[in-house]
Write a protein that holds these residues in place. Sequence first.
Motif, PDB file in Angstrom:
ATOM      1  N   UNK A  91       0.839  -1.194   0.000  1.00 14.62           N
ATOM      2  CA  UNK A  91       0.000   0.000   0.000  1.00 14.62           C
ATOM      3  C   UNK A  91       0.873   1.243   0.000  1.00 14.62           C
ATOM      4  N   UNK A  92       0.501   2.215  -0.832  1.00 21.04           N
ATOM      5  CA  UNK A  92       1.252   3.472  -0.911  1.00 21.04           C
ATOM      6  C   UNK A  92       0.996   4.314   0.324  1.00 21.04           C
ATOM      7  N   UNK A  93       2.057   4.864   0.882  1.00 23.25           N
ATOM      8  CA  UNK A  93       1.941   5.672   2.095  1.00 23.25           C
ATOM      9  C   UNK A  93       1.531   7.091   1.728  1.00 23.25           C
ATOM     10  N   UNK A  94       0.235   7.347   1.801  1.00 18.85           N
ATOM     11  CA  UNK A  94      -0.302   8.687   1.582  1.00 18.85           C
ATOM     12  C   UNK A  94      -1.256   8.997   2.739  1.00 18.85           C
ATOM     13  N   UNK A  95      -1.566  10.265   2.989  1.00 23.57           N
ATOM     14  CA  UNK A  95      -2.487  10.600   4.088  1.00 23.57           C
ATOM     15  C   UNK A  95      -3.845   9.918   3.961  1.00 23.57           C
ATOM     16  N   UNK A  96      -4.383   9.857   2.741  1.00 24.52           N
ATOM     17  CA  UNK A  96      -5.699   9.236   2.549  1.00 24.52           C
ATOM     18  C   UNK A  96      -5.639   7.733   2.812  1.00 24.52           C
ATOM     19  N   UNK A  97      -4.547   7.081   2.399  1.00 24.19           N
ATOM     20  CA  UNK A  97      -4.404   5.650   2.660  1.00 24.19           C
ATOM     21  C   UNK A  97      -4.361   5.401   4.159  1.00 24.19           C
ATOM     22  N   UNK A  98      -3.599   6.203   4.858  1.00 30.47           N
ATOM     23  CA  UNK A  98      -3.458   6.019   6.307  1.00 30.47           C
ATOM     24  C   UNK A  98      -4.781   6.265   7.034  1.00 30.47           C
TER      25      UNK A  98
END
Length: 482
Positions: free
Chosen positions: A200-207
């Motif tokens: 999973x890509x570490x972006x604010x929305x993913x987190x």
Amino acid sequence: MRLSAIVVFLVFGPAFIGAAFAADQPNVLIIMADDCTFSDLPLYGGRNARTPHIDQIASQGLTFEHAYLSEAMCQPCRAELFSGLFPMRNGCNWNHSASLPQTTSMPQHLGKVGYRVGIAGKVHVLPKQAFPFEKVGGFDSNCVRNPTQACDPGSVREFMSRSSEQPFCLVVALVEPHVPWVMGDASAYPPKQIKLPANLASTPKTREAFSRYLAEITYMDGQVGTLMRTLAETEHDDDTLVLFTSEQGAQFPGCKWTNWDTGLHTALVARYPGVVPAGKRTDAIVQYADVLPTLLELAGNKPGESELDGSSFAGVLKGNAHSHRKYAYGTHNNIPEGPAYPIRTVTNGQYRYIRNLQSDNLYIEKHLMGIKGNGQLNNPYWQQWIFDSGSNPGAYRLVQRYMQRPAEELYHTQMDPYELRNLASSPAAAEIKSELSQELDRWMKSQGDPGAQQDTPQSHQAAKAGNHRFRAPMTTEKQSAD
């Protein structure tokens, strides 16, 4: 005693079997999560979620390191679990479709040996005549309701305690952590402190989305605790085989709707005091299709060799065997979740081989990648992956991996658990690739699998109408156990 039992059967018929043999048959409680990636559970190395009740079941039972389902979508995997048949033979090769009308499942098979067979929560299998479970209330059956209805174990308690003469099999199919991720306390999982999986890509929305998903896992675990307390309150704690399973992977890129390991690999924990070893783990390879024949053997009625695709792993449960399957198989037909993108796979537990049958197509999954209505069932993290792909090489690689796939993939899953390094063109992996490729060919042929022709609107609509275009052979060549 055996002669007496035969006389009882001849005089009173099959309806008396339960009373005659119940003393030797375990009750069965199957608890299913919904869209929960196995490796996000602490039991399988998950570094975030807290699941004390699932952990307690594992401490009292046997954890399967290599349990798989054949298709990482809700309806096909449930049809496999309930029927003991792979998708081609039970007919459910797509989500939101139907099994063959003549399919038989847990209620018929276990009913013949005296069981009451019920289901609470999410059902999501068709046609009804193929899956005639007794409906048990108290748990929400709608996986997309916001918020999920609070559970009430009263109906489950009544079902468990209804008869002391007749054994029960009860499936409780929970609806968490299926989207929308709205239940539980997300504040317990601060987004910046989350350790994201490597796929999973570490972006604010993913987190932020992963935080809400973790909260639903913990909420689901609380329902597991409620069920285990109810089992104890009905005094069936010691005479019941409990199976907990996490179903397919979560609605994140690379999990649900894929043939990667984080899609098809499932959690499976078995607890049966005095029968199943406590606090142990096994490397035996099993599939959802193997569960029904296992229950039938434990109930004293081993099915015929060609009746089911699965085979009993009762010996593993009892600690008398340490292996079961040599291979586990997977399939994916993308319609109606997006444009056609048929996939087939096989794993030996260490290596996974994947064949993308129409790799020139773009892979698109409409729920994950698109927005419908108010977007409540979708998440904006994918759009952030796209937006960041120009400046975030990691996000770009994951977008590319998801949408543009080669004809063949090979992963050393044991060493590369998120399957990010494709070894299909590696000379060093040529031998294992050839072995798994040939085994996949054998399995597809044995199942009567036409491949890409299955992933069409015509095939999907025909199945929904009960007129499946392609049928598996009546009998299949079974793989021998290890």
